[in-house]
Enzyme design. Sequence first.
Site, PDB file in Angstrom:
ATOM      1  N   ALA A 124       0.808  -1.228   0.000  1.00 57.15           N
ATOM      2  CA  ALA A 124       0.000   0.000   0.000  1.00 57.15           C
ATOM      3  C   ALA A 124       0.839   1.275   0.000  1.00 57.15           C
ATOM      4  O   ALA A 124       0.297   2.363   0.160  1.00 57.15           O
ATOM      5  CB  ALA A 124      -0.921  -0.017   1.225  1.00 57.15           C
ATOM      6  N   ASN A 186       2.041  -4.318   8.021  1.00 56.58           N
ATOM      7  CA  ASN A 186       2.592  -4.731   6.723  1.00 56.58           C
ATOM      8  C   ASN A 186       3.420  -3.618   6.085  1.00 56.58           C
ATOM      9  O   ASN A 186       4.535  -3.873   5.610  1.00 56.58           O
ATOM     10  CB  ASN A 186       1.467  -5.163   5.771  1.00 56.58           C
ATOM     11  CG  ASN A 186       0.781  -6.422   6.252  1.00 56.58           C
ATOM     12  OD1 ASN A 186       1.428  -7.418   6.554  1.00 56.58           O
ATOM     13  ND2 ASN A 186      -0.535  -6.382   6.364  1.00 56.58           N
ATOM     14  N   HIS A 216      -0.439   7.349   3.467  1.00 53.47           N
ATOM     15  CA  HIS A 216       0.918   6.977   3.890  1.00 53.47           C
ATOM     16  C   HIS A 216       1.904   7.951   3.241  1.00 53.47           C
ATOM     17  O   HIS A 216       1.975   8.047   2.016  1.00 53.47           O
ATOM     18  CB  HIS A 216       1.288   5.560   3.422  1.00 53.47           C
ATOM     19  CG  HIS A 216       0.457   4.490   4.033  1.00 53.47           C
ATOM     20  ND1 HIS A 216       0.431   4.229   5.381  1.00 53.47           N
ATOM     21  CD2 HIS A 216      -0.387   3.595   3.467  1.00 53.47           C
ATOM     22  CE1 HIS A 216      -0.379   3.224   5.630  1.00 53.47           C
ATOM     23  NE2 HIS A 216      -0.903   2.827   4.482  1.00 53.47           N
TER      24      HIS A 216
END
Length: 265
Positions: A124, A186, A216
Site C-alpha cells: 500500500a 505490513n 501513507h
Amino acid sequence: MRIGMIGCGNIGKSIINAIQNNIIECELVAILDKIPKNVPDLDSGGKSEVEVTAQFSKFLSCDFDLVIESASQQAVREYGIKILESKRDLMIMSTGALTDLDLFEEMKEIAKKNNLKIYLPSGAIAGVDGLKSAGVAHIDSVTITTKKNPMSLGVGMNAEIKAGRETTLYEGPAKEAVKRFPFNVNVAATLSLAGIGLEKTRVKVIADPSIEENIHQIHVIGDFGEFKTEVKNIPSPENPKTSYLAALSAIATLKKITEPIQIGT
Ligand SMILES: NC(=O)c1ccc[n+]([C@@H]2O[C@H](COP(=O)([O-])OP(=O)(O)OC[C@H]3O[C@@H](n4cnc5c(N)ncnc54)[C@H](O)[C@@H]3O)[C@@H](O)[C@H]2O)c1
C-alpha cells in the site's frame, strides 16, 4: 508460470480476476483457503480444474512453481518454510509476519540454499524503489507517517479529535509501532526490510477526522539527497481494511516476474 495461491479474500480475488482477464500470463493450479467457500466459481477456460482445498498437504502436492500468500501472518508462519523446502518460490503479502527476524532469516537461508526467490510487493506504499536505490549508499533516516480517520483506527474520541484536529497517536521506532498498531504492520515491515530495519525506521501514526482515505507519507534522507512520497489509498470495495493499491501491487509484482522487461529498481 504455474501458481498456487494461499488465501482467497480481497487480494486473492483481485489476482484471480487479473489472471482470468489475461493481465498476467500464468496458470492458476491450486488454491488453499481455510474457508474454501470464499473461493469464487472459477472458469477453467478449457484448462484443467483448479484444486480448491483447505488441506495444506493436498495443496502442496499440486504442481506449481510459485506460491502467492494473500491470507494472514499466521499462514506465513505456518506454511512459509514448508513451501520453500518444497522448492517453490514464494510471494508474501502479509509481510508483517517477517517482523519476526528469526523467521525472516530462516526463510532467506532456505531460499538461498534452494536457489529460490521470495517476493515482497510494495503493497500500500510508494517509494520502495527509491529507498532500495538509496540504500546502496548511506541512508540517514526513513520515516513513514500514516494518517487515518479515527473510526478506521478504532480509537476513542479525545478532545482534540472531537474538535476535528489532527492528533498524533504515536511517534517512534517501527519495532514498537508494529506491536501497537497491527493495521500498520505490513507497510512498516516492508519499508523497514527494504531500508534500514525495524529499529531505525521511524513511524508516526495520526488520527485525522477530516479524511476518509488511508494516507501513507514516506520521507527518506540519505547520501543521494531526500525524497518524499504520499499515497491517498482508497479502501478495496470488498475489504475496507485493505487498500486497493496493495491488491494492484500484488498483480504488478506477478507481471514483473512473468515479463521479459523489468522496469524499476
Ligand atoms: N503488504 C501490504 O501492504 C498489505 C496490504 C493489505 C493487506 N495485506 C495483507 O494481505 C493479507 C490478505 O489481505 P486480504 O485483504 O486479501 O484479506 P482477506 O481477509 O480479504 O482474505 C484472507 C483470506 O485468507 C484466508 N486465510 C487466512 N488465514 C489462512 C490460513 N492460515 N490458511 C488458509 N487460508 C487462510 C481467509 O479465509 C480469507 O479467505 C492480509 O494478511 C493483509 O494484512 C498486506
